[in-house]
Motif scaffolding. Structure first.
Motif, PDB file in Angstrom:
ATOM      1  N   THR A   3       0.867  -1.167   0.000  1.00 50.64           N
ATOM      2  CA  THR A   3       0.000   0.000   0.000  1.00 50.64           C
ATOM      3  C   THR A   3       0.904   1.218   0.000  1.00 50.64           C
ATOM      4  OG1 THR A   3      -0.128   0.083   2.418  1.00 50.64           O
ATOM      5  CG2 THR A   3      -1.819  -1.193   1.267  1.00 50.64           C
ATOM      6  N   ALA A   4       0.498   2.250  -0.706  1.00 47.08           N
ATOM      7  CA  ALA A   4       1.343   3.433  -0.786  1.00 47.08           C
ATOM      8  C   ALA A   4       0.481   4.670  -0.927  1.00 47.08           C
ATOM      9  CB  ALA A   4       2.304   3.324  -1.965  1.00 47.08           C
ATOM     10  N   TRP A  24      -0.564  -4.396  -5.327  1.00 48.09           N
ATOM     11  CA  TRP A  24      -0.542  -3.048  -4.769  1.00 48.09           C
ATOM     12  C   TRP A  24      -1.924  -2.408  -4.710  1.00 48.09           C
ATOM     13  CZ3 TRP A  24      -2.505  -0.083  -8.623  1.00 48.09           C
ATOM     14  CH2 TRP A  24      -2.295  -0.497  -9.937  1.00 48.09           C
ATOM     15  N   ILE A  25      -2.022  -1.459  -3.786  1.00 46.50           N
ATOM     16  CA  ILE A  25      -3.138  -0.512  -3.702  1.00 46.50           C
ATOM     17  C   ILE A  25      -2.490   0.859  -3.557  1.00 46.50           C
ATOM     18  CG2 ILE A  25      -5.129   0.312  -2.416  1.00 46.50           C
ATOM     19  CD1 ILE A  25      -5.491  -2.486  -1.318  1.00 46.50           C
ATOM     20  N   LEU A  26      -2.878   1.803  -4.431  1.00 46.29           N
ATOM     21  CA  LEU A  26      -2.285   3.134  -4.410  1.00 46.29           C
ATOM     22  C   LEU A  26      -3.365   4.198  -4.246  1.00 46.29           C
ATOM     23  CD1 LEU A  26       0.113   2.725  -7.467  1.00 46.29           C
ATOM     24  CD2 LEU A  26       0.667   2.428  -5.049  1.00 46.29           C
ATOM     25  N   LEU A 106      -5.365  -5.792  -8.066  1.00 49.07           N
ATOM     26  CA  LEU A 106      -6.069  -7.022  -7.673  1.00 49.07           C
ATOM     27  C   LEU A 106      -7.460  -7.078  -8.297  1.00 49.07           C
ATOM     28  CD1 LEU A 106      -5.112  -7.050  -3.919  1.00 49.07           C
ATOM     29  CD2 LEU A 106      -4.303  -8.629  -5.660  1.00 49.07           C
ATOM     30  N   ARG A 107      -7.790  -8.216  -8.846  1.00 50.60           N
ATOM     31  CA  ARG A 107      -9.119  -8.414  -9.407  1.00 50.60           C
ATOM     32  C   ARG A 107     -10.069  -8.827  -8.285  1.00 50.60           C
ATOM     33  NH1 ARG A 107      -8.378  -7.213 -14.282  1.00 50.60           N
ATOM     34  NH2 ARG A 107      -6.580  -7.832 -15.508  1.00 50.60           N
ATOM     35  N   TRP A 119      -6.880  -3.400   4.265  1.00 50.67           N
ATOM     36  CA  TRP A 119      -5.546  -2.979   3.825  1.00 50.67           C
ATOM     37  C   TRP A 119      -5.423  -1.455   3.842  1.00 50.67           C
ATOM     38  CZ3 TRP A 119      -6.006  -7.041  -0.504  1.00 50.67           C
ATOM     39  CH2 TRP A 119      -5.384  -8.232  -0.097  1.00 50.67           C
ATOM     40  N   ILE A 120      -6.471  -0.787   3.400  1.00 53.10           N
ATOM     41  CA  ILE A 120      -6.437   0.683   3.383  1.00 53.10           C
ATOM     42  C   ILE A 120      -6.382   1.227   4.808  1.00 53.10           C
ATOM     43  CG2 ILE A 120      -7.808   2.736   2.825  1.00 53.10           C
ATOM     44  CD1 ILE A 120      -8.705   1.117   0.289  1.00 53.10           C
ATOM     45  N   ARG A 121      -7.174   0.674   5.709  1.00 53.47           N
ATOM     46  CA  ARG A 121      -7.138   1.122   7.113  1.00 53.47           C
ATOM     47  C   ARG A 121      -5.764   0.855   7.721  1.00 53.47           C
ATOM     48  NH1 ARG A 121      -9.518   4.677   9.419  1.00 53.47           N
ATOM     49  NH2 ARG A 121      -9.418   3.660  11.411  1.00 53.47           N
ATOM     50  N   GLY A 122      -5.155  -0.283   7.392  1.00 57.26           N
ATOM     51  CA  GLY A 122      -3.813  -0.577   7.883  1.00 57.26           C
ATOM     52  C   GLY A 122      -2.803   0.443   7.392  1.00 57.26           C
ATOM     53  N   HIS A 123      -2.943   0.839   6.133  1.00 56.42           N
ATOM     54  CA  HIS A 123      -2.042   1.864   5.594  1.00 56.42           C
ATOM     55  C   HIS A 123      -2.255   3.189   6.310  1.00 56.42           C
ATOM     56  CE1 HIS A 123       0.444   3.989   2.726  1.00 56.42           C
ATOM     57  NE2 HIS A 123      -0.512   4.904   2.671  1.00 56.42           N
TER      58      HIS A 123
END
Length: 194
Positions: A3-4, A24-26, A106-107, A119-123
Motif C-alpha cells: 500500500t502506498a 498493490w493498492i495506491l 487485484l481483481r 488494507w487501506i485502514r492498515g495503511h
C-alpha cells in the motif's frame, strides 16, 4: 500487498512492482490530476456501498468498481472510492467529508471489499502514527534542509525520536517532545545515557 500514498502513485513504480510480482493498492490525489479526474468521473452514484465502518468520530464507506477500460494507468483492475465523514472536535454537531480514490491491480476474486478496506485502514494507521507525526508535529514539509544527505539524516533523526518516545510508552508525541525539550537531561535519560 504493498500500500502506498500518492507519492508512489507513478507509472514507473507500478511497472517496477509488476515486474517483481508484487500486488498493490495506491491512493490517488492531486499529484495525478488526469488519473484523479478519470476516477472521479466513474459512475459512483450507481455503485452501492461495499463496506462501511464506524469509529468514535468517523464513518467510512467504500465503493469498488471493476475497471476493464477507460482508466489510463498500467495494471489497474479495480477502482475504489473511500468516503470519510468526520465529526469536528471544535463543533461536534458538524461534520467534514473527504472523498479519496485508490486503484489496485487485484481483481475482484483476489480481493473482496472487506479485505481492501482492511488494507487501506492498515495503511492509514501507518500514515497516522508515523507520517502525520513527522509532517505535523515535526513540521517536516517546511524543513530547510535540502542538500546532500541532510534530508535523509534529518528524517532518520525524527524517526528515531518518534520511536524512542513510543518505546517509552508516550502516545502523544507532541506533548512528549515538548516535555523532553524543556530539560536537556530528559532525552539522555530516555535513551539510558545518563
Amino acid at each position: 500487498m504493498i500500500t502506498a500514498d500518492t507519492l508512489r502513485c507513478q507509472r514507473e513504480h507500478v511497472i517496477y512492482l509488476a515486474e517483481r510480482g508484487a500486488r498493490w493498492i495506491l491512493t490517488v490525489k492531486g499529484n495525478q490530476l488526469h488519473l484523479h479526474a478519470q476516477l472521479a468521473a466513474l459512475p459512483w452514484r450507481a455503485v452501492p456501498d461495499a463496506t462501511s465502518g464506524h469509529g468514535r468520530r468517523e464513518i467510512r464507506t467504500l465503493k469498488v468498481l471493476t475497471i476493464s477500460t477507460g482508466i489510463d494507468f498500467p495494471h489497474a483492475a479495480q477502482a475504489l472510492q473511500i468516503r470519510r465523514r468526520r465529526r469536528r472536535i471544535d463543533q461536534p454537531k458538524r461534520f467534514t467529508t473527504e472523498t479519496v480514490y485508490a486503484i489496485t491491480d487485484l481483481r475482484v476474486h483476489k480481493a473482496r471489499p472487506a479485505q481492501l478496506a482492511a488494507w487501506i485502514r492498515g495503511h492509514w494507521a501507518i500514515e497516522n502514527k508515523i507520517h502525520w507525526v513527522s509532517d505535523v508535529t515535526y513540521d517536516e514539509d517546511r524543513s530547510q534542509v535540502r542538500t546532500g544527505t541532510g534530508p535523509e539524516v534529518m528524517a532518520a533523526l525524527r524517526n528515531a525520536a518518534i520511536g524512542a518516545l513510543r518505546t517509552a510508552g508516550i502516545t502523544t508525541i507532541a506533548a512528549g517532545t515538548r516535555h523532553h525539550a524543556r530539560d536537556s537531561s530528559r532525552p539522555l535519560a530516555l535513551l539510558g545515557i545518563t
